[in-house]
Design an enzyme around this catalytic site. Structure first.
Site, PDB file in Angstrom:
ATOM      1  N   GLY A  70      26.373  58.357  64.995  1.00 28.96           N
ATOM      2  CA  GLY A  70      25.588  57.795  63.892  1.00 28.96           C
ATOM      3  C   GLY A  70      24.790  56.582  64.311  1.00 28.96           C
ATOM      4  N   ARG A  71      25.193  55.988  65.407  1.00 29.58           N
ATOM      5  CA  ARG A  71      24.449  54.822  65.900  1.00 29.58           C
ATOM      6  C   ARG A  71      24.517  54.712  67.418  1.00 29.58           C
ATOM      7  NH1 ARG A  71      28.189  49.662  64.268  1.00 29.58           N
ATOM      8  NH2 ARG A  71      30.203  50.695  64.447  1.00 29.58           N
ATOM      9  N   GLY A 120      22.610  52.680  61.397  1.00 31.57           N
ATOM     10  CA  GLY A 120      22.420  52.950  62.825  1.00 31.57           C
ATOM     11  C   GLY A 120      22.503  51.708  63.689  1.00 31.57           C
ATOM     12  N   ARG A 125      26.815  51.303  76.904  1.00 29.60           N
ATOM     13  CA  ARG A 125      28.121  51.776  77.383  1.00 29.60           C
ATOM     14  C   ARG A 125      27.933  52.788  78.511  1.00 29.60           C
ATOM     15  NH1 ARG A 125      31.528  53.057  71.896  1.00 29.60           N
ATOM     16  NH2 ARG A 125      30.216  54.904  71.764  1.00 29.60           N
ATOM     17  N   ARG A 133      34.620  63.537  72.683  1.00 23.02           N
ATOM     18  CA  ARG A 133      35.817  63.163  71.908  1.00 23.02           C
ATOM     19  C   ARG A 133      36.563  64.413  71.442  1.00 23.02           C
ATOM     20  NH1 ARG A 133      33.686  58.195  69.588  1.00 23.02           N
ATOM     21  NH2 ARG A 133      31.873  57.706  70.875  1.00 23.02           N
ATOM     22  N   ASP A 180      38.020  61.294  66.113  1.00 19.26           N
ATOM     23  CA  ASP A 180      36.674  61.118  66.673  1.00 19.26           C
ATOM     24  C   ASP A 180      36.610  59.883  67.572  1.00 19.26           C
ATOM     25  OD1 ASP A 180      37.029  60.034  63.910  1.00 19.26           O
ATOM     26  OD2 ASP A 180      35.174  58.985  64.392  1.00 19.26           O
ATOM     27  N   ASP A 213      35.508  53.338  71.738  1.00 16.09           N
ATOM     28  CA  ASP A 213      35.141  52.852  70.395  1.00 16.09           C
ATOM     29  C   ASP A 213      35.966  51.634  69.971  1.00 16.09           C
ATOM     30  OD1 ASP A 213      33.215  54.745  70.327  1.00 16.09           O
ATOM     31  OD2 ASP A 213      33.806  55.611  68.408  1.00 16.09           O
TER      32      ASP A 213
HETATM   33  P1  AMP Z   1      33.736  54.408  63.786  1.00 15.93           P
HETATM   34  O1  AMP Z   1      34.714  54.128  62.701  1.00 15.93           O
HETATM   35  O2  AMP Z   1      32.995  53.206  64.274  1.00 15.93           O
HETATM   36  O3  AMP Z   1      34.319  55.198  64.893  1.00 15.93           O
HETATM   37  O4  AMP Z   1      32.584  55.311  63.128  1.00 15.93           O
HETATM   38  C1  AMP Z   1      32.838  56.509  62.437  1.00 15.93           C
HETATM   39  C2  AMP Z   1      31.544  57.253  62.200  1.00 15.93           C
HETATM   40  O5  AMP Z   1      30.636  56.439  61.454  1.00 15.93           O
HETATM   41  C3  AMP Z   1      30.785  57.643  63.448  1.00 15.93           C
HETATM   42  O6  AMP Z   1      30.167  58.861  63.201  1.00 15.93           O
HETATM   43  C4  AMP Z   1      29.786  56.530  63.598  1.00 15.93           C
HETATM   44  O7  AMP Z   1      28.658  56.912  64.334  1.00 15.93           O
HETATM   45  C5  AMP Z   1      29.430  56.257  62.156  1.00 15.93           C
HETATM   46  N1  AMP Z   1      28.938  54.890  61.934  1.00 15.93           N
HETATM   47  C6  AMP Z   1      29.653  53.743  61.971  1.00 15.93           C
HETATM   48  N2  AMP Z   1      28.856  52.685  61.703  1.00 15.93           N
HETATM   49  C7  AMP Z   1      27.616  53.179  61.503  1.00 15.93           C
HETATM   50  C8  AMP Z   1      26.345  52.582  61.197  1.00 15.93           C
HETATM   51  N3  AMP Z   1      26.202  51.281  61.024  1.00 15.93           N
HETATM   52  N4  AMP Z   1      25.294  53.419  61.070  1.00 15.93           N
HETATM   53  C9  AMP Z   1      25.415  54.740  61.238  1.00 15.93           C
HETATM   54  N5  AMP Z   1      26.572  55.349  61.510  1.00 15.93           N
HETATM   55  C10 AMP Z   1      27.662  54.582  61.652  1.00 15.93           C
HETATM   56 MG    MG Z   2      33.849  56.038  66.495  1.00 19.52          MG
END
Ligand code: AMP
Ligand code: MG
Length: 493
Positions: A100-101, A130, A180, A187, A260, A270
Site C-alpha cells: 500500500g505504500r 501511501g 529497504r 510474505r 502479511d 515491517d
Molecule cells: P502494516 O500494518 O504496516 O503491515 O500495514 C498493513 C497494510 O496496510 C499493508 O497493506 C500496508 O501497505 C498498508 N498500509 C499501511 N499504512 C499505509 C498508508 N499510510 N498508506 C497506504 N497503505 C498503508
Molecule cells: Mg506490513
C-alpha cells in the site's frame, strides 16, 4: 512526466538491474511510479548497506541519489511495481492488502530487491495515503540495522530521506521514505492471496519462484516422498523457529505479527510498533493498538506457529496431502525449543549443553520477571561479572539478593569447567551493550524533527556494533528514563 534521472556526466551509481520478482508476471503486481515529494533532504544513510547492495560510495551522497531514494527520479533499468498480497491481521482474515505504500524499484545484479517505503499511493493503498512519517521511518531504519548488528536476520535499510510535506496521522507530521533492501520481500500473505482466490497456477508459480531462488534444496529433498512444497513449508518453519529464538533471546517484540508481516525467508520485516524489552515482563505488549495482547512478548513463538499454519493451509493445494502438510509444520515444535535453549546457553556463556541447564534458565527467568529486571543490562552486567569477578553491579539489580545469590552460585558452579576469560569473551559477544530502546529512538526523532540528524547517525554507529563498549556512550546503554514508560507506539506510522 518522466522520472528518469539524467545521469549524463554524473558519478555512476554502481547499480545494475535484473528481472527478479517481475518475472512472475502481471498477476503478482501493478506497474507504477513513485509519487515525488518536494524538497527532500537526507535523514540517514548506511554505508554498510550501500556496500552490501554494491552501490558506489561516491554516488550515494549525491543529489541524484537523494532524488532516487525519495521516489523523485528513477535510474535507467529501474522498473517499479507494487505487489499484491493478502493476510490474517490480529487472527482474522483481512482479504487483499498488498504494497500500500511500498514500491519495489527492482532487483540489483547481486540479487537484492530495493524497495521504497512511503513513496506514494498504489492500487493497494485502500484508504491510506501511501506515505510514512518521519518517526516511524527513523525507527525502521535504525532497527533494521540494529537487528543486523545483533546477528538477527532482517530486511536492511539503506537510507531515510525526509520532506516537509505534511502527512496526517493523529496530528500532522512530515513525510519520509525508507529504502529497504532484501533478497526478497515475499510474505506468507503472498501465498495466502492466491490460495484464497483458488488460483493454483499462480500459487505454484510463486512457490516455484521461492524454491528456485531461495530454497533450491527442496527440489531434491528425500523427505515427504520428495514433495518439494512440503519441504518448502518445513524449511520456512525452521527458519522462522530460529528467528523466534533470536527475538526471544534478545528481548525483541515485533508488535504486529500478522501473516502479511511474516517473511518467507525468515527475516524480521515491517518494523512498526516494535520494542526491545526494558524490564523483563514476559507478558509485555509493545503495540498500543494491541489491546488483547495477541502479540505479547511471550506469545511470539506461538503466534509464529499459528502463522505458519496459515502458510501451510495456503500451500495445501500444492502439497496435496494433509498428513504431509502437518508433518512439515511439526519440526517447528522441536526447532524452536532447541534454538531457544541454544541461545540462552550462549547468553550464559556455556559452550555445550548439560543436564540442569533448563532449570537454571527457568529459575533465572522467574527471578528476572519477579522484579522486572532490565533485560539488556542484566545480561551485560552478568557478562562483566564473569570477566572481572565482581558480582556487585549485577547483584544490585535485585531486591531479592538471597534469591539471586542462590542462582549465581549454581551458575558459577556450572561455569567453573571453562576458563573465566573464555566464558566472558563469548558472553560479551552474545549479550549486547546497545539495543534500540524506545526512548533512544525517540531522542533521535526529536532532534531530527529540528533538522538535526546527528542523533540518527550516532545511534546507527552504536547499533551497528552493539557488542563493543563504545566508551563515552554510557547514556545510550543505561536504564530508560521515567518518561520512557509513557511512550505509546501504535500501528499509526
Ligand atoms: P502494516 O500494518 O504496516 O503491515 O500495514 C498493513 C497494510 O496496510 C499493508 O497493506 C500496508 O501497505 C498498508 N498500509 C499501511 N499504512 C499505509 C498508508 N499510510 N498508506 C497506504 N497503505 C498503508
Ligand atoms: Mg506490513
Amino acid at each position: 512526466m518522466s522520472l528518469l534521472l539524467d545521469t549524463t556526466g554524473a558519478v555512476d551509481s554502481g547499480l545494475r538491474w535484473t528481472t527478479g520478482f517481475r518475472a512472475l508476471g502481471p498477476a503478482f503486481f501493478t506497474d507504477l511510479k513513485p509519487t515525488p515529494l518536494p524538497a527532500p533532504y537526507w535523514v540517514g544513510r548506511s554505508d554498510a548497506v550501500a556496500r552490501y547492495a554494491s552501490i558506489d560510495a561516491d554516488w550515494l551522497p549525491t543529489p541524484g541519489a537523494l532524488a532516487v531514494f525519495t521516489g523523485n527520479a528513477l535510474l535507467p533499468g529501474m522498473a517499479p511495481l507494487a505487489s499484491v498480497y493478502s493476510g490474517h491481521q490480529f487472527g482474522v482474515w483481512a482479504g487483499q492488502l498488498g504494497d500500500g505504500r511500498a514500491i519495489l524499484l527492482g532487483q540489483t545484479g547481486g540479487g537484492l530487491e530495493m524497495q521504497l517505503k512511503g513513496a506514494g499511493r498504489t492500487p493497494y493503498s485502500r484508504g491510506g495515503d501511501g506515505r510514512a512519517v518521519l518517526r516511524s521511518s527513523i525507527r525502521e531504519f535504525l532497527c533494521s540495522e540494529a537487528m543486523h548488528g545483533l546477528g538477527i536476520p532482517t530486511t536492511r535499510a539503506l537510507c531515510v530521506t525526509g520532506s516537509d510535506q505534511g502527512v496526517r496521522r493523529e496530528e500532522v507530521e512530515t513525510a519520509a521514505v525508507v529504502t529497504r533492501v532484501a533478497p526478497s520481500f515475499i510474505r506468507f500473505g503472498h501465498f495466502e492471496h492466491f490460495a484464497a482466490a483458488e488460483r493454483d497456477d499462480e500459487l505454484r508459480a510463486l512457490a516455484d519462484f521461492v524454491i528456485d531462488n531461495f530454497y533450491p534444496a527442496c527440489r531434491t529433498t528425500d523427505r515427504f516422498g520428495g514433495n518439494a512444497y512440503a519441504a518448502l513449508l518445513e524449511a520456512v518453519s525452521e527458519r522462522t523457529a530460529a528467528l523466534m529464538a533470536q527475538w526471544q533471546a534478545v528481548g525483541f517484540c515485533h508488535g504486529v505479527m500478522n501473516t502479511d508481516n511474516m517473511s518467507i525467508l525468515g527475516l524480521t520485516i515491517d518494523y512498526g510498533p516494535f520494542q526491545f524489552l526494558d524490564g523483563f515482563d514476559p507478558k509485555h505488549v509493545c503495540n498500543h493498538s494491541d489491546t488483547g495482547g495477541r502479540y505479547a512478548y511471550n506469545q511470539q513463538p506461538n503466534v509464529a506457529y499459528w502463522n505458519l499454519f496459515c502458510l501451510g493451509q495456503a500451500l495445501f493445494p500444492l502439497i496435496g496431502d494433509q498428513e504431509i502438510a502437518i508433518a512439515a509444520l511439526e519440526s517447528y515444535k522441536t526447532v524452536f525449543p532447541r534454538e531457544f535453549e541454544a541461545r540462552m546457553r550462549a547468553k550464559l556463556g556455556f559452550a555445550d549443553a548439560a543436564d540442569g541447564d533448563r532449570i537454571l534458565v527457568e529459575g533465572l527467568l522467574k527471578l528476572l520477571a519477579a522484579e522486572r529486571v532490565d533485560w539488556t543490562i542484566f545480561w551485560r552486567r552478568l557478562s562483566h561479572h564473569v570477566a572481572d569477578g565482581n558480582p556487585e553491579p549485577v547483584r544490585d539489580l535485585f531486591v531479592d539478593r538471597a534469591g539471586f545469590d542462590a542462582w549465581l552460585r549454581l551458575f558459577s558452579e556450572r561455569s567453573a569447567q571453562t576458563p573465566r576469560e573464555v566464558t566472558a569473551k563469548s558472553m560479551l559477544a552474545t549479550n549486547p551493550k546497545f539495543v534500540l530502546r524506545n526512548h533512544l529512538g525517540q531522542e533521535a526523532i526529536e532532534l531530527a524533527r529540528q533538522k538535526d540528524f546527528s542523533g540518527v547517525e550516532r545511534l546507527l554507529k552504536l547499533l551497528e556494533t552493539p557488542f563493543e563498549e563504545h566508551p563515552g556512550f554510557e547514556h545510550q546503554a543505561g536504564f530508560p528514563p521515567d518518561w520512557a514508560s509513557s511512550i505509546e507506539i501504535s500501528c499509526s506510522s
